[in-house]
Design a protein around this motif. Structure first.
Motif, PDB file in Angstrom:
ATOM      1  N   GLU A   1       0.835  -1.208   0.000  1.00  0.00           N
ATOM      2  CA  GLU A   1       0.000   0.000   0.000  1.00  0.00           C
ATOM      3  C   GLU A   1       0.869   1.257   0.000  1.00  0.00           C
ATOM      4  O   GLU A   1       0.574   2.225  -0.709  1.00  0.00           O
ATOM      5  N   ARG A   2       1.937   1.245   0.788  1.00  0.00           N
ATOM      6  CA  ARG A   2       2.859   2.382   0.825  1.00  0.00           C
ATOM      7  C   ARG A   2       3.516   2.572  -0.545  1.00  0.00           C
ATOM      8  O   ARG A   2       3.647   3.700  -1.032  1.00  0.00           O
ATOM      9  N   TRP A   3       3.920   1.466  -1.169  1.00  0.00           N
ATOM     10  CA  TRP A   3       4.552   1.509  -2.496  1.00  0.00           C
ATOM     11  C   TRP A   3       3.608   2.141  -3.515  1.00  0.00           C
ATOM     12  O   TRP A   3       4.036   2.945  -4.340  1.00  0.00           O
ATOM     13  N   GLN A   4       2.347   1.769  -3.447  1.00  0.00           N
ATOM     14  CA  GLN A   4       1.358   2.296  -4.399  1.00  0.00           C
ATOM     15  C   GLN A   4       1.219   3.820  -4.280  1.00  0.00           C
ATOM     16  O   GLN A   4       0.914   4.481  -5.270  1.00  0.00           O
ATOM     17  N   ARG A   5       1.423   4.364  -3.103  1.00  0.00           N
ATOM     18  CA  ARG A   5       1.283   5.811  -2.890  1.00  0.00           C
ATOM     19  C   ARG A   5       2.543   6.598  -3.267  1.00  0.00           C
ATOM     20  O   ARG A   5       2.513   7.823  -3.337  1.00  0.00           O
ATOM     21  N   MET A   6       3.654   5.891  -3.503  1.00  0.00           N
ATOM     22  CA  MET A   6       4.930   6.569  -3.801  1.00  0.00           C
ATOM     23  C   MET A   6       4.955   7.116  -5.227  1.00  0.00           C
ATOM     24  O   MET A   6       4.358   6.546  -6.139  1.00  0.00           O
ATOM     25  N   SER A   7       5.710   8.203  -5.387  1.00  0.00           N
ATOM     26  CA  SER A   7       5.963   8.741  -6.723  1.00  0.00           C
ATOM     27  C   SER A   7       7.030   7.866  -7.389  1.00  0.00           C
ATOM     28  O   SER A   7       7.738   7.115  -6.699  1.00  0.00           O
ATOM     29  N   PRO A   8       7.208   7.967  -8.696  1.00  0.00           N
ATOM     30  CA  PRO A   8       8.265   7.184  -9.364  1.00  0.00           C
ATOM     31  C   PRO A   8       9.660   7.465  -8.779  1.00  0.00           C
ATOM     32  O   PRO A   8      10.465   6.551  -8.636  1.00  0.00           O
ATOM     33  N   GLN A   9       9.929   8.724  -8.403  1.00  0.00           N
ATOM     34  CA  GLN A   9      11.233   9.060  -7.830  1.00  0.00           C
ATOM     35  C   GLN A   9      11.405   8.385  -6.460  1.00  0.00           C
ATOM     36  O   GLN A   9      12.488   7.876  -6.145  1.00  0.00           O
ATOM     37  N   GLU A  10      10.335   8.388  -5.661  1.00  0.00           N
ATOM     38  CA  GLU A  10      10.416   7.737  -4.345  1.00  0.00           C
ATOM     39  C   GLU A  10      10.621   6.232  -4.505  1.00  0.00           C
ATOM     40  O   GLU A  10      11.361   5.617  -3.743  1.00  0.00           O
ATOM     41  N   ARG A  11       9.980   5.656  -5.504  1.00  0.00           N
ATOM     42  CA  ARG A  11      10.162   4.220  -5.750  1.00  0.00           C
ATOM     43  C   ARG A  11      11.591   3.900  -6.143  1.00  0.00           C
ATOM     44  O   ARG A  11      12.177   2.921  -5.684  1.00  0.00           O
ATOM     45  N   ASP A  12      12.175   4.730  -7.024  1.00  0.00           N
ATOM     46  CA  ASP A  12      13.571   4.525  -7.428  1.00  0.00           C
ATOM     47  C   ASP A  12      14.500   4.587  -6.220  1.00  0.00           C
ATOM     48  O   ASP A  12      15.407   3.765  -6.070  1.00  0.00           O
ATOM     49  N   ALA A  13      14.259   5.572  -5.337  1.00  0.00           N
ATOM     50  CA  ALA A  13      15.094   5.703  -4.137  1.00  0.00           C
ATOM     51  C   ALA A  13      14.917   4.485  -3.230  1.00  0.00           C
ATOM     52  O   ALA A  13      15.897   3.975  -2.671  1.00  0.00           O
ATOM     53  N   ALA A  14      13.680   4.007  -3.091  1.00  0.00           N
ATOM     54  CA  ALA A  14      13.432   2.825  -2.252  1.00  0.00           C
ATOM     55  C   ALA A  14      14.120   1.598  -2.839  1.00  0.00           C
ATOM     56  O   ALA A  14      14.693   0.783  -2.105  1.00  0.00           O
ATOM     57  N   ARG A  15      14.078   1.450  -4.162  1.00  0.00           N
ATOM     58  CA  ARG A  15      14.768   0.326  -4.814  1.00  0.00           C
ATOM     59  C   ARG A  15      16.269   0.379  -4.523  1.00  0.00           C
ATOM     60  O   ARG A  15      16.886  -0.649  -4.234  1.00  0.00           O
ATOM     61  N   GLN A  16      16.842   1.572  -4.619  1.00  0.00           N
ATOM     62  CA  GLN A  16      18.271   1.720  -4.381  1.00  0.00           C
ATOM     63  C   GLN A  16      18.616   1.368  -2.935  1.00  0.00           C
ATOM     64  O   GLN A  16      19.584   0.673  -2.674  1.00  0.00           O
ATOM     65  N   ARG A  17      17.792   1.818  -1.975  1.00  0.00           N
ATOM     66  CA  ARG A  17      18.037   1.478  -0.566  1.00  0.00           C
ATOM     67  C   ARG A  17      17.958  -0.037  -0.371  1.00  0.00           C
ATOM     68  O   ARG A  17      18.774  -0.618   0.349  1.00  0.00           O
ATOM     69  N   LEU A  18      17.015  -0.675  -1.018  1.00  0.00           N
ATOM     70  CA  LEU A  18      16.866  -2.130  -0.904  1.00  0.00           C
ATOM     71  C   LEU A  18      18.079  -2.843  -1.496  1.00  0.00           C
ATOM     72  O   LEU A  18      18.603  -3.787  -0.906  1.00  0.00           O
ATOM     73  N   ARG A  19      18.533  -2.379  -2.670  1.00  0.00           N
ATOM     74  CA  ARG A  19      19.731  -2.986  -3.281  1.00  0.00           C
ATOM     75  C   ARG A  19      20.935  -2.834  -2.358  1.00  0.00           C
ATOM     76  O   ARG A  19      21.711  -3.774  -2.176  1.00  0.00           O
ATOM     77  N   ASP A  20      21.098  -1.641  -1.765  1.00  0.00           N
ATOM     78  CA  ASP A  20      22.216  -1.406  -0.845  1.00  0.00           C
ATOM     79  C   ASP A  20      22.114  -2.340   0.358  1.00  0.00           C
ATOM     80  O   ASP A  20      23.115  -2.930   0.784  1.00  0.00           O
ATOM     81  N   ARG A  21      20.918  -2.481   0.910  1.00  0.00           N
ATOM     82  CA  ARG A  21      20.722  -3.347   2.080  1.00  0.00           C
ATOM     83  C   ARG A  21      20.999  -4.806   1.711  1.00  0.00           C
ATOM     84  O   ARG A  21      21.617  -5.534   2.495  1.00  0.00           O
ATOM     85  N   MET A  22      20.581  -5.239   0.522  1.00  0.00           N
ATOM     86  CA  MET A  22      20.808  -6.621   0.090  1.00  0.00           C
ATOM     87  C   MET A  22      22.307  -6.886  -0.090  1.00  0.00           C
ATOM     88  O   MET A  22      22.776  -7.991   0.179  1.00  0.00           O
ATOM     89  N   ARG A  23      23.064  -5.899  -0.555  1.00  0.00           N
ATOM     90  CA  ARG A  23      24.502  -6.074  -0.705  1.00  0.00           C
ATOM     91  C   ARG A  23      25.185  -6.223   0.652  1.00  0.00           C
ATOM     92  O   ARG A  23      26.126  -6.978   0.798  1.00  0.00           O
TER      93      ARG A  23
END
Length: 177
Positions: free
Chosen positions: A150-172
């Motif tokens: 639900e939070r993801w659905q409310r995000m703008s495309p820029q916020e989603r890109d930033a969230a993806r990057q944080r997730l990639r960093d955390r996974m590394r």
């Protein structure tokens, strides 16, 4: 009296398609008969709607490559090897899935694609982690995932890109998660 007979005949002709009469085996095209040969003996007893689905399946079969046909045969053998209770559970889950709104179905399909694209050892680790959880832990994970969605659905495309990057960093930093 003849008017009544004519009305009855007209009603029969108009309602005939709705009555569920089936297509005669001999009316099938030869290539349909070849693919549907396992159903020949019981064809007359199969309801019209199922006959139509079988004919559509036969048409898809004829369009498949040999590799696709082999994969489908393997899936069918796996299905046949399941016991009746397993098949019933799968059918029930499928019916529940079909009752979901299209957006929810799409979300589930996307999650399945994501899971299938993981390396086999990662998939197995996630399966084992899920199996080891209590029902309460599983419920919390599902609820948390819904909230994230639900939070993801409310995000703008820029916020989603930033969230993806944080997730990639955390996974590394911690790939076992």
């Amino acid at each position: 009296m003849s008017k009544r007979i004519a009305e009855t005949l007209l009603a029969c002709l108009l309602l005939w398609p709705l009555a569920g009469w089936t297509l005669d085996w001999d009316a099938l095209k030869p290539e349909e008969q070849r693919v549907l040969a396992p159903f020949r003996e019981q064809w007359a007893q199969i309801p019209e709607a199922r006959q139509q689905r079988l004919r559509e399946g036969a048409a898809r079969w004829r369009q498949m490559t040999p590799e696709q046909r082999a994969a489908l045969k393997a899936r069918f053998r796996r299905w046949q090897s399941l016991d009746p209770e397993q098949r019933a559970r799968i059918r029930e889950r499928y019916e529940r899935f079909r009752a979901l709104p299209p957006e929810e179905q799409a979300r589930i399909r996307e999650g399945y694609r994501w899971f299938r694209n993981l390396p086999p050892e990662r998939r197995e680790a996630l399966r084992e982690r899920w199996r080891s959880m209590s029902p309460e832990q599983r419920r919390k994970v599902i609820e948390h995932r819904k909230q994230l969605h639900e939070r993801w659905q409310r995000m703008s495309p820029q916020e989603r890109d930033a969230a993806r990057q944080r997730l990639r960093d955390r996974m590394r930093r911690s790939p076992e998660r």
